[in-house]
Design a protein around this motif. Structure first.
Motif, mmCIF file in Angstrom:
data_model
loop_
_atom_site.group_PDB
_atom_site.id
_atom_site.type_symbol
_atom_site.label_atom_id
_atom_site.label_comp_id
_atom_site.label_asym_id
_atom_site.label_seq_id
_atom_site.Cartn_x
_atom_site.Cartn_y
_atom_site.Cartn_z
ATOM 1 N N MET B 140 -26.148 -20.985 -32.659
ATOM 2 C CA MET B 140 -24.789 -21.336 -32.254
ATOM 3 C C MET B 140 -24.206 -22.370 -33.216
ATOM 4 N N GLY B 143 -23.007 -20.763 -36.205
ATOM 5 C CA GLY B 143 -21.780 -20.057 -35.861
ATOM 6 C C GLY B 143 -20.570 -20.977 -35.909
ATOM 7 N N LYS B 144 -20.762 -22.206 -35.476
ATOM 8 C CA LYS B 144 -19.651 -23.154 -35.397
ATOM 9 C C LYS B 144 -19.362 -23.829 -36.734
ATOM 10 N N LYS B 146 -20.141 -22.912 -39.877
ATOM 11 C CA LYS B 146 -19.787 -22.023 -40.990
ATOM 12 C C LYS B 146 -20.205 -22.604 -42.336
ATOM 13 N N PHE B 151 -25.346 -16.305 -42.705
ATOM 14 C CA PHE B 151 -24.759 -16.064 -41.381
ATOM 15 C C PHE B 151 -23.311 -15.606 -41.525
ATOM 16 N N ASP B 152 -22.559 -16.376 -42.306
ATOM 17 C CA ASP B 152 -21.114 -16.138 -42.380
ATOM 18 C C ASP B 152 -20.775 -14.761 -42.937
ATOM 19 N N ILE B 173 -21.659 -16.465 -28.291
ATOM 20 C CA ILE B 173 -21.454 -16.442 -29.745
ATOM 21 C C ILE B 173 -20.468 -15.344 -30.127
ATOM 22 N N VAL B 176 -17.396 -16.365 -31.759
ATOM 23 C CA VAL B 176 -17.461 -16.748 -33.165
ATOM 24 C C VAL B 176 -17.498 -15.505 -34.054
ATOM 25 N N LYS B 177 -18.276 -14.521 -33.631
ATOM 26 C CA LYS B 177 -18.451 -13.297 -34.416
ATOM 27 C C LYS B 177 -18.772 -12.151 -33.460
ATOM 28 N N THR B 179 -20.348 -9.495 -31.403
ATOM 29 C CA THR B 179 -21.768 -9.419 -31.056
ATOM 30 C C THR B 179 -22.026 -8.242 -30.131
#
Lengths: 449, 449
Positions: B140, B143-144, B146, B151-152, B173, B176-177, B179
């Motif tokens: 997480m 995710g926050k 960046k 991940f990004d 999550i 954020v993206k 899923t």
């Protein structure tokens, strides 16, 4: 003289004394909150029978009940009978997601074993990791101590795999009593999700039939659905009275009534609820209220509140709040949504069951549970709620996860909310009392400002 | 200049400095344990690229790498390329239960995002309940913040719903993206269980195709299976060397090699593993060992050990133990069982995948996981293990639940076992060091007695 579980007779005796004392004391406190409706007494008797009298009976221990009302005669005796295995087989259920309808259809009695016993918890603590929730520890504790007839009489346990604690409990309690894990889909949006649960329910049928020797037929299934449906109808009638701005009955007492459903056949519970509704109607016509104007109206939501662990509801009302509604599985939620049968064939009824026990369920064991927020917003309006107490049992991660979302939603509605964490013991009571008292004071100040 | 997540540029800079420093320091310590095989260097480079260099690159921050070996040229550059989204779409996977084969078949690169970053954890801690495990907090956190290109760059996340933490992570999550939660059956014994997972894999196909614009065909699926199969073959060859009584390579370094698989295409990882196996063969023929006779041989099992959180393996070896084997998902387990295709039709291959990712899996997210004990007993014999370190990440309830069973099983085999609990920070290192050191001393005393 230790048995296999390493618990000796002396420990067992201590356990029973302590366990029955706590249950009796909590019942007494709940009764003292406000005048208990006559029709609610049998529900209290059922809880007392389950946690106090029946326990004494099997153990032969001396125990003086602090019960201060007379038994409700024949009615109660009929209810007490249900826990005798020779009359009817009992199936222990470890979550409200087990369709009671199906258990009745197989000729058995479903008994909800999610318990709030502090003493059973302290036994179970030795068998289950420290960070697991107290509820599964209490269930494991009863499995090991063998001093709760309602548990011991069960021929089989059905354990929905909802959260990690229940999942791993299903794997370990099987050593104590045969346990069927029931698969719960992590999503509930699509028909494919319900389909998974439907398959599980079909898988359950022969396992139940095997215990009872009776077949689940279209007729018996319809009867089961009807029986639980009647209980839900009485519950929905009751909620109309519960929503009344000046309360007709203490909210903690209401939660005890809901908890009593765990240990009663649905039809007898419904009959008694009908009487309670009559009494509510009478109280309303006579203007006999148990709350005053300007008493803060609280909604409690979060982790299960299972008897005897009713300390949070008790504290809310003892500190001057009105427990006007609850969004919890052992409370309103368990009986809220009726099964709607569109197709009356056997498969049609099974599909209705699978759908009813997943789609409207607001338990946070689903990945997307935004429904729960809508439901709580709706309840806030219907019950004229002024503050929300979010109850998290220690280790109940799934409820804890949703607190942030709930806090945001409440912020937008300008409804104060607090998160209270508690465990199955009395050590945190003073801390809880202070926080709940301050919260109630806060709401009073807001409304008088 | 705070973004939506409330994290400002200054915080982000601090985060990156700290995060890259910890990752670099742990890589350095792992290299210092024993002479790193030349063929293992590219794996270390991949980890350094992922957690140190690539992070610097995107952020433009000055950072002096403590890396003390030269880059492995063209090979490495090829590997580094994989993280550039214009070359190939990346699919982030949040558990080893996502079949990499299927992601490759759709023309994408699977990137395992289960991370051991302490700094990402401390960011994620603000969004996730206190008692949740640090691994989901780290995910997480990335995710926050960046600040992890691996991940990004992912176009989509696939999150198997294994435990409560992963389940609720999947739900949060998603903000954020995108899923996709992937349903994991709670049982794995029957074909009906595998069937559930099979359906999920079929559901996943169009979602992957949608990202890549490429179709999953029988041919591409066979290629994907073949590609991962080659990696597994090299892994099984490697395990033969790993089992050698006098170690040919440090166990912590081995775990880093396994972790590097998360960020590399399977074929390139396999090619490099082939070179490592050649080097192991050479070391064996030359008698170049990294351990001495009578050094205690330890197996580590339990919660995931994801880079950079390799403190437990590091401590075991720094305290004089030989990390001779691991039964963890980011280690041996993730690549242990090959897919066995019996029916080469598309559906046949899909069934093989569904079966491979559930049936032999020894993750404790299954109700009945007795298989794991058999597997560990087998590993104890094969790797000549003298002691077991059972690693529990704080809040990782499912692993904690199985400790008791493991302790009983080890007791019967007369194999010492300790449970070590750890979190994603360096505060518990001294305590861990003392316990691990004492455990290693104990084993030494037992063998010399």
């Amino acid at each position: 003289m230790a048995d296999q579980s390493g618990i000796n007779e002396r420990q067992r005796e201590l356990f029973i004394r302590k366990s029955t004392r706590v249950a009796a004391a909590y019942l007494k406190r709940a009764k003292e909150l406000a005048e208990l409706p006559d029709a609610a007494k049998p529900f209290f008797d059922v809880l007392e029978n389950t946690y106090v009298n029946n326990v004494k009976e099997i153990t032969g221990l001396e125990y003086t009940s602090p019960s201060d009302f007379t038994r409700c005669g024949a009615e109660l005796l009929r209810m007490a009978d249900i826990q005798k295995p020779e009359e009817r087989k009992s199936i222990g259920t470890l979550c409200v997601m087990v369709p009671a309808e199906l258990v009745y259809a197989a000729g058995a009695m479903p008994v909800r074993l999610c318990s709030g016993s502090y003493t059973a918890y302290s036994i179970g603590d030795d068998y289950i990791p420290r960070d697991a929730c107290p509820l599964v520890k209490a269930v494991m504790g009863f499995g090991k101590i063998k001093a709760l007839p309602a548990f011991d009489n069960c021929s089989l346990l059905v354990a929905p795999v909802t959260c990690d604690c229940k999942k791993k409990l299903a794997g370990t309690i099987d050593s104590v009593k045969d346990t069927i894990p029931l698969h719960i889909p992590p999503l509930k949006k699509d028909d494919a999700d319900t389909e998974i649960f439907l398959k599980e329910l079909y898988r359950l049928i022969p396992l139940l039939e095997n215990v009872t020797g009776k077949q689940v037929t279209a007729k018996s299934l319809a009867e089961g659905i009807n029986m639980v449906g009647n209980a839900q109808y009485e519950m929905s009638e009751f909620l109309k009275y519960r929503r009344h701005d000046l309360s007709l009955m203490s909210g903690t007492q209401v939660m005890a009534v809901m908890n009593a459903y765990s240990y009663m056949p649905a039809n007898i519970w419904a009959e008694q609820m009908h009487r309670l509704n009559e009494e509510m109607k009478l109280r309303l016509s006579q203007g006999r209220f148990v709350s005053r104007k300007n008493q803060p109206r609280i909604l409690v939501t979060g982790s299960p509140i299972a008897f005897p662990n009713i300390k949070v509801p008790l504290l809310i009302e003892e500190m001057g709040g009105v427990l006007a509604a609850d969004e919890t599985c052992m409370g309103e939620r368990g009986l809220y949504d009726p099964v709607s049968v569109i197709d009356a064939s056997f498969d049609g009824m099974m599909r209705s069951l699978a759908s009813r026990y997943t789609k409207p369920c607001t338990c946070p064991v689903f990945v997307d549970n935004s429904q729960r927020i809508y439901r709580i917003k709706q309840m806030i309006k219907e019950h004229k709620i002024q503050g929300v107490i979010y109850h998290v049992l220690r280790g109940c991660l799934v409820y804890d996860y949703e607190y942030q979302l709930m806090e945001e939603a409440m912020g937008k509605m300008d409804i104060p909310i607090i998160r209270v964490e508690s465990d199955y013991n009395e050590e945190d009571v003073e801390q809880l009392r202070i926080r709940i008292e301050a919260f109630i004071e806060l709401i009073k100040m807001r409304t008088s400002a």
